[in-house]
Scaffold this motif. Structure first.
Motif, short mmCIF file in Angstrom:
data_model
loop_
_atom_site.label_atom_id
_atom_site.label_comp_id
_atom_site.label_asym_id
_atom_site.label_seq_id
_atom_site.Cartn_x
_atom_site.Cartn_y
_atom_site.Cartn_z
N PHE B 372 2.40 -8.95 11.81
CA PHE B 372 2.95 -10.41 12.19
C PHE B 372 3.70 -10.40 13.61
CE2 PHE B 372 2.73 -11.00 7.59
CZ PHE B 372 1.76 -11.82 7.46
N GLY B 373 4.36 -9.26 13.81
CA GLY B 373 5.12 -9.15 15.06
C GLY B 373 4.35 -7.94 15.74
N ARG B 374 5.13 -6.93 16.25
CA ARG B 374 4.49 -5.95 17.10
C ARG B 374 3.86 -4.75 16.37
NH1 ARG B 374 5.77 -1.69 19.59
NH2 ARG B 374 4.71 -1.39 21.60
N GLU B 375 4.56 -4.69 14.95
CA GLU B 375 4.14 -3.30 14.22
C GLU B 375 2.67 -3.57 13.54
OE1 GLU B 375 5.80 -0.36 14.30
OE2 GLU B 375 7.05 -1.42 15.77
N PRO B 376 2.06 -2.60 13.43
CA PRO B 376 0.79 -2.81 12.61
C PRO B 376 0.92 -2.65 11.13
CG PRO B 376 1.14 -0.38 13.19
CD PRO B 376 2.21 -1.23 13.78
N ILE B 377 -0.15 -3.10 10.42
CA ILE B 377 -0.09 -3.07 8.87
C ILE B 377 -0.96 -1.88 8.48
CG2 ILE B 377 -0.61 -4.02 6.73
CD1 ILE B 377 0.40 -6.67 8.11
N LEU B 378 -0.78 -0.68 7.77
CA LEU B 378 -1.70 0.10 7.59
C LEU B 378 -1.95 -0.24 6.03
CD1 LEU B 378 -0.30 1.60 10.03
CD2 LEU B 378 -0.97 3.49 8.91
N THR B 379 -3.43 -0.04 5.62
CA THR B 379 -4.06 0.12 4.46
C THR B 379 -4.80 1.32 4.01
OG1 THR B 379 -5.81 -1.53 4.83
CG2 THR B 379 -3.72 -2.58 4.03
N TYR B 380 -5.00 1.63 2.70
CA TYR B 380 -5.75 2.88 2.58
C TYR B 380 -6.22 2.55 1.14
CZ TYR B 380 -7.10 7.40 2.41
OH TYR B 380 -7.94 8.62 2.29
N ARG B 381 -7.67 2.73 1.27
CA ARG B 381 -8.11 2.77 -0.01
C ARG B 381 -8.85 3.94 -0.39
NH1 ARG B 381 -10.19 -1.58 -3.10
NH2 ARG B 381 -9.77 -3.03 -1.45
N MET B 382 -8.53 4.61 -1.39
CA MET B 382 -8.87 6.02 -1.53
C MET B 382 -10.44 5.95 -2.10
SD MET B 382 -6.52 8.79 -3.58
CE MET B 382 -5.47 9.86 -2.24
#
Lengths: 159, 509
Positions: B372-382
């Motif tokens: 939403f801001g400057r930071e990314p969102i990380l997701t991980y599906r193993m």
């Protein structure tokens, strides 16, 4: 020796004197209540002086770690101290006795909010056990771990 | 020597011109800056984090390092999707990037990984011998040396003894160190500046040749003129509490993105560069990592000795690498289960604790999303195969410690008590829910992977972003697959390859 062989990067070093983001009083109150239970003996919370030091460090830690860290800690504390008691069929956390708070934390640690407690516990433990007296109590001499510590060459004698 | 400049104290709009602007000052960016500055190019390096001199970092307590040097106080997380643990993905946010918070472990790209790149991805020119000059350059620059056996901590010695008794072949680790005293706290800065991170190697060399390094400088987008990159723009962290405020522009003939696997793909996307492959931000690998703590009856004092000194690739055929490590006592105490007297009693055993780690050579499944801001969102599906390896990693490390005489082990299962050998062997690790497993990563890679065609990759094998001109990537995001080992040497080597290509490539007129 190697420093003399290589050029050294120079520039302004001011991170320690920068103003930290303010941390909400609610967050601090919850964190202190968790810390009292987390580091309590059977009957007593740590000394108020030790907790004051912890809270000061916590404000600095969270304030300098940025908005995301502040948000995550606030949310984790909310989960632990507001939702957590529900796991023990209780309401409220801060006003509970030390043993009740420990019971709640125990339920949280073994329940679906364990990740939130891990985050809270990690920060509080890292800060708490950096206090020189707390470090001494757990038998962890901080050679190389605090400013100005002597070098700690790994020798048979040092073991 | 050109001093590092902090944008925190600058005021008003900043405009700079350069031949090359490098976004990020970590293992990739520092190499690019140094190699090009030494070749006579006018280089500007922009770093989001502050400047913390290596000597000052080495004097910090671990919690001070976390708050001033690590991104987000090390609270950064890749959210697990499906049957996947949430993963604490840590990164540096400082001049020198993540190289300042590594244990200094250096591996060349393993042969079987290079083979995969050649066989499955068509990068037949990336052979061990073709990479040799780049390796040699980096290994000399950062002083890669093997940790001698007598530098091993007792924590590592215990594990090595148990692992060897089980038939695993333990090998010495190579690190970028010079004058290591064995303080066991490399991740939190070296008190003796013996860790040869890029802030004490490549960046000073770059600055000595006139490169300008700006700290506290937040790049928001690449400026494109058609398909050609002509600079970057963003804001300086000179607002209240370091929030972004005044704008800056760097106009350059060439742009190199080295902001790391989490941020480089975001910069590309924010600049409207998605490519035909639509692979930007996808294919992230992280080397999911797990720790095992063991209590011995004798004093271990695991902090005395090199933090990382031995590993085994005996299980590489299964996709597992076991790696020595240690963490400062305060951090170690934080991993102990229990509350109140129980926690304090366990914390009081830190001098008896040994620790070892295991990482999975993962297939990928991570993704960087705009936040939403400057930071990314990380997701991980193993991947299922990787998920199935978690109990295997835990069991192998636990058994090695028991073979060495451990009294009990503390597994990475949240809330699980210490277990003796019988309890450990009876514990149903296969049935533990993913969300109850503590998992960490220090190696996010692959979000802008390199390849031979724009249909399957984001950049070519010299880091050029497909279908653009004068826009390059040189960081962990270009590594096309998981490596199964610590990636900093590989990143620096690939960055050197990019740099040497750029050194010889004339700018567009």
């Amino acid at each position: 020796m190697h420093l003399r062989k290589r050029p050294v990067l120079v520039g302004p070093f001011d991170v320690k004197t920068r103003d930290p983001l303010p941390v909400g009083d609610g967050t601090v109150r919850r964190a202190r209540a968790v810390a009292e239970a987390l580091f309590s003996s059977e009957t007593e919370a740590p000394s108020p002086a030790r907790l004051d030091w912890l809270v000061k460090e916590l404000r600095g830690f969270v304030g300098h770690s940025g908005e995301d860290a502040r948000r995550i800690l606030a949310l984790s504390l909310f989960a632990v101290t507001v939702l957590g008691p529900l796991l023990a069929f209780k309401i409220g956390f801060v006003s509970k006795s030390l043993s009740e708070r420990r019971d709640i934390l125990d339920k949280v640690e073994h329940g679906p909010l364990s990740t939130a407690l891990l985050a809270v516990k990690a920060v509080l433990c890292i800060l708490y056990f950096e206090h020189p007296d707390a470090a001494k109590e757990i038998g962890a001499p901080f050679e190389c771990l605090v400013a100005g510590a002597p070098s700690h060459a790994h020798t048979e004698a040092s073991r | 020597m050109t001093p590092v400049e902090s944008c925190r104290t600058k005021e008003g709009r900043l405009e700079i011109e350069a031949d090359v602007v490098v976004v990020g000052s970590g293992a990739g960016g520092a190499v690019i800056a140094c190699e090009l500055a030494e070749a006579g190019h006018k280089v500007v390096v922009l770093e989001e984090g502050p400047f913390v001199p290596a000597l000052e970092h080495g004097q910090m307590r671990p919690s001070e390092s976390l708050r001033h040097v690590w991104r987000g106080g090390a609270f950064t997380v890749a959210f697990g999707l499906g049957d996947t643990p949430h993963i604490n993905v840590t990164m540096g946010r400082v001049v020198g990037g993540s190289s300042t918070v590594t244990g200094g472990v250096c591996f060349r790209v393993p042969g079987q990984v290079l083979s995969t790149w050649q066989r499955e991805r068509g990068m037949t020119h990336l052979t061990e011998s073709a990479l040799e000059p780049y390796y040699a350059s980096v290994e000399e620059a950062v002083h890669v040396e093997t940790v001698p056996v007598n530098m091993r901590s007792k924590s590592t010695e215990h594990f090595v003894r148990g692992a060897e008794a089980r038939g695993l072949v333990m090998k010495p680790i190579a690190r970028n160190t010079d004058g290591c005293n064995g303080c066991g706290r490399c991740n939190f800065g070296c008190p003796h500046v013996a860790k040869m991170s890029v802030d004490v190697t490549y960046l000073p060399r770059a600055a000595a040749k006139g490169a300008r390094i700006f700290a506290d400088c937040l790049v928001e987008r690449v400026i494109m003129k058609g398909d050609r990159a002509v600079g970057v723009e963003g804001r300086m962290a000179n607002g209240k509490y370091g929030k972004p405020k005044d704008a800056f522009v760097v106009r350059a003939k060439r742009v190199v993105l080295s902001a790391g696997a989490a941020y480089t793909p975001l910069l590309l996307r924010r600049s409207g560069i998605t490519g035909v492959s639509n692979q930007t931000g996808k294919n992230v690998t992280v080397h999911p990592g797990f720790r095992m703590i063991a209590r011995f009856s004798d004093e271990v004092r695991g902090w005395a000795g090199a933090m990382q000194s031995a590993y085994t690739d005996s299980l590489e055929h299964e996709g597992i690498t076991l790696m020595g490590l240690f963490v400062p006592p305060a951090v170690l105490a934080a991993t102990m289960p229990g509350q109140g007297p129980e926690l304090l009693r366990r914390a009081g055993t830190v001098k008896n604790l040994a620790i070892f780690g295991g990482i999975i050579h993962d297939e990928g499944g991570g993704r960087v999303w705009p936040g939403f801001g400057r930071e990314p969102i990380l997701t991980y599906r193993m991947a299922k195969h990787d998920r199935a390896l978690i109990p295997r990693v835990i069991r192998e490390m636990g058994e090695a410690f028991f073979a060495a005489g451990a009294k009990e082990v503390f597994t990475p299962i949240l809330g699980a008590p210490g277990m003796d050998a019988d309890a450990f062997r009876a514990f149903p690790f296969e049935d533990v829910k993913s969300r109850d497993i503590e998992c960490s990563s220090q190696h996010p890679l692959g979000s802008c992977r390199m390849g031979m065609t724009p249909e399957h990759s984001v950049v070519d094998t010299v880091g050029k972003v497909w279908d653009t001109r004068e826009l390059y990537v040189a960081d962990g995001s270009m590594v096309p697959t998981s490596l199964g080992v610590n990636p900093q040497l590989a990143i620096m080597t690939l960055a050197t390859r990019v740099a040497w290509h750029l050194r010889e490539t004339p700018y567009l007129s």
